[in-house]
Design an enzyme around this catalytic site. Structure first.
Site, PDB file in Angstrom:
ATOM      1  N   MET A   1       7.364   0.066  76.648  1.00 28.37           N
ATOM      2  CA  MET A   1       6.647  -1.026  75.998  1.00 28.37           C
ATOM      3  C   MET A   1       7.042  -2.397  76.569  1.00 28.37           C
ATOM      4  SD  MET A   1       6.694   0.295  72.040  1.00 28.37           S
ATOM      5  CE  MET A   1       5.632  -1.045  71.458  1.00 28.37           C
ATOM      6  N   HIS A   2       6.259  -3.413  76.190  1.00 29.19           N
ATOM      7  CA  HIS A   2       6.592  -4.834  76.347  1.00 29.19           C
ATOM      8  C   HIS A   2       6.471  -5.386  77.768  1.00 29.19           C
ATOM      9  CE1 HIS A   2       8.145  -4.098  72.375  1.00 29.19           C
ATOM     10  NE2 HIS A   2       9.228  -3.497  72.801  1.00 29.19           N
TER      11      HIS A   2
ATOM     12  N   ASP B   1       5.869   4.280  73.951  1.00 33.78           N
ATOM     13  CA  ASP B   1       6.703   5.476  74.076  1.00 33.78           C
ATOM     14  C   ASP B   1       7.244   5.989  72.750  1.00 33.78           C
ATOM     15  OD1 ASP B   1       8.414   3.270  73.818  1.00 33.78           O
ATOM     16  OD2 ASP B   1       9.501   3.667  75.676  1.00 33.78           O
TER      17      ASP B   1
END
Length: 484
Positions: A79-80, A235
């Site tokens: 992520m991110h 995830d």
């Protein structure tokens, strides 16, 4: 057949399942992380494509018939990450990853704007996407001026697979641009970072269709035309789909590089002051909360590197019988900490060392320190209104029975161990591919694996663990500002 693709930090995993959700095969390909400066963590998106091709070709070599029968693909990913593209979809710079902390000043500035917590339900952490774009604007203005699209890592793979600029709710909730309760982009939050919705991908639910596989890729892999690509998930949400953690009160603790305490919620329950993450789940009208610690097995691996003993040997030295906490306390803040402190600058310590502090004592302290950090996340979830009776343990650290006993006693919760099998993010992604393709009921599809064993708290040691946890809690304010 259904294919799950999980883009992790250290590699891409591809998994095939059939209509009955039996795993047919899996293959992986490695990735490297570039650290050009202290606090920086980057990857070249071209490497993600290379690794995905390598993993899928590995499945093709072993299971050509099964791969040819694929009708749906699900995506999961780290992520991110900030993947920046120009108007021709060319990558403008290496992707800035989730564990990159260079934007801590920009994150603090955005977090000082009350609309961010109010709309996203979260603190603006340095690892999130929005402060990364603020950093790029301040430090690489020529690149920022050319940004046409901002994609998350797995959604860059989707662009390669389908040609579509699409994301989904669970991953997008980690950007600091999503109105998490309303499950849509916030124009005001985007404007605060000098962006607009035109630069964001379209949004779908993780169980919905989000493009079809490009014909040339389908031909190369021996697939038919029209293979559906699902929205997918970040995830942790994908792992939750794999573990069946989709209903109110269901939770897992993940002992991977980082540590996660994940709880599914039927309603939106933000509490940013506790530094707990409140994100959309991959299933419609469902949310989840996470407490996140940055060093779980990473802490044990660090200890392993210092002592020259493998992590398995270190934990084996402790035996099977749980011991009362010793006099040494370990704070596992080797890369700073998220829940509950939101402190990128804090660093770990051993406290209470003496001449008698052996390797065994330090190993015990490391395991207990991670257990207490997860207890911090449990307290943060409780402060946000979530009550848990048990958790399921996943991740590499769950192979240590001693560690699981320590965690169960620190949390004073039952810890379930799933039956043997791979129920992680790639499996969850494949399930989402199945749902998007067939229209199957998401809750009925995302069932929990059988429980092989339940580890109960050591009741006689709960008071000693509580005392040690309170000592652990007192250390953070005592060392804050003194470790950098």
């Amino acid at each position: 057949m259904y294919l799950g693709l999980d883009l992790g930090t250290s590699g891409v995993k591809a998994m095939l399942i059939d209509d009955g959700q039996a795993i047919i095969g899996s293959a992986s390909a490695a990735l490297e992380v570039s650290r050009p400066h202290p606090g920086c963590s980057e990857q070249d998106p071209a490497d993600w494509v290379r690794a995905a091709e390598e993993a899928v070709n590995g499945l093709k070599a072993e299971h050509p018939g099964a791969l040819a029968a694929v009708r749906g693909i699900g995506l999961s990913g780290q992520m991110h990450g900030a993947t920046l593209l120009d108007q021709e979809d060319a990558v403008l710079r290496p992707c800035i990853l989730w564990n990159d902390t260079r934007s801590f000043r920009q994150a603090a500035a955005l977090d000082g704007d009350p609309q961010f917590r109010a709309l996203t339900g979260n603190i603006v952490f340095p690892g999130f996407t929005a402060p990364k774009l603020a950093w790029v604007r301040e430090n690489e203005p020529e690149i920022f001026a050319r940004v046409r699209w901002v994609l998350l890592p797995k959604d860059y793979l989707r662009l390669w697979l389908t040609g579509e600029h699409i994301s989904e709710m669970s991953d997008s909730a980690g950007t600091s641009w999503l109105d998490t309760g309303k499950r849509r982009w916030s124009e005001s939050l985007l404007a605060a970072t000098h962006l607009d919705e035109r630069q964001m991908p379209a949004l779908v639910e993780g169980t919905e269709r989000a493009g079809t596989l490009r014909a040339e890729l389908a031909r190369g892999w021996g697939m038919a035309d029209g293979v559906v690509v699902a929205g997918g998930a970040g995830d942790n949400a994908a792992s939750a789909c794999g573990m069946g953690t989709v209903g109110e009160g269901q939770a897992f603790v993940s002992l991977g590089t980082s540590g996660v305490l994940f709880a599914a919620n039927a309603t939106y329950l933000p509490n940013p002051e506790s530094a707990v993450h409140a994100f959309c789940h991959a299933l419609p009208d469902t949310w989840h909360q996470m407490g996140v610690i940055l060093s779980a097995t990473d802490a044990l691996n660090w200890h392993s590197g210092i002592t020259g003993k493998s992590a398995a040997d270190l934990t084996a030295e402790l035996g099977e019988t749980l011991k009362a906490p010793g006099p040494v306390t370990f704070l596992p803040y080797l890369s700073g900490e998220r829940t509950p402190h939101n402190d990128a600058a804090i660093r770990g310590v051993f406290a209470g060392l003496g001449h008698e502090s052996s390797r065994l004592v330090l190993t015990q302290a490391v395991l207990e320190g991670v257990a207490f950090a997860i207890r911090d996340s449990l307290e943060a979830l409780r402060a946000a209104g979530t009550r848990l009776e048990r958790v399921t343990a996943i991740g590499g650290g769950s192979r240590s029975r001693y560690w699981l006993k320590s965690i169960g006693t620190a949390l004073n919760l039952a810890v379930d161990l799933p039956a043997d099998g791979d129920f992680g993010a790639a499996f969850g992604a494949a399930r989402l591919g199945l749902i998007a393709t067939t229209g199957a009921d998401p809750v009925a599809t995302c069932t929990a694996p059988a429980t092989a064993e339940t580890i109960m708290p050591e009741v006689s040691l709960v008071p000693a663990y509580e005392d040690a946890y309170q000592r652990y809690r007192r250390l953070y304010p005592a060392i804050k500002g003194a470790t950098m």
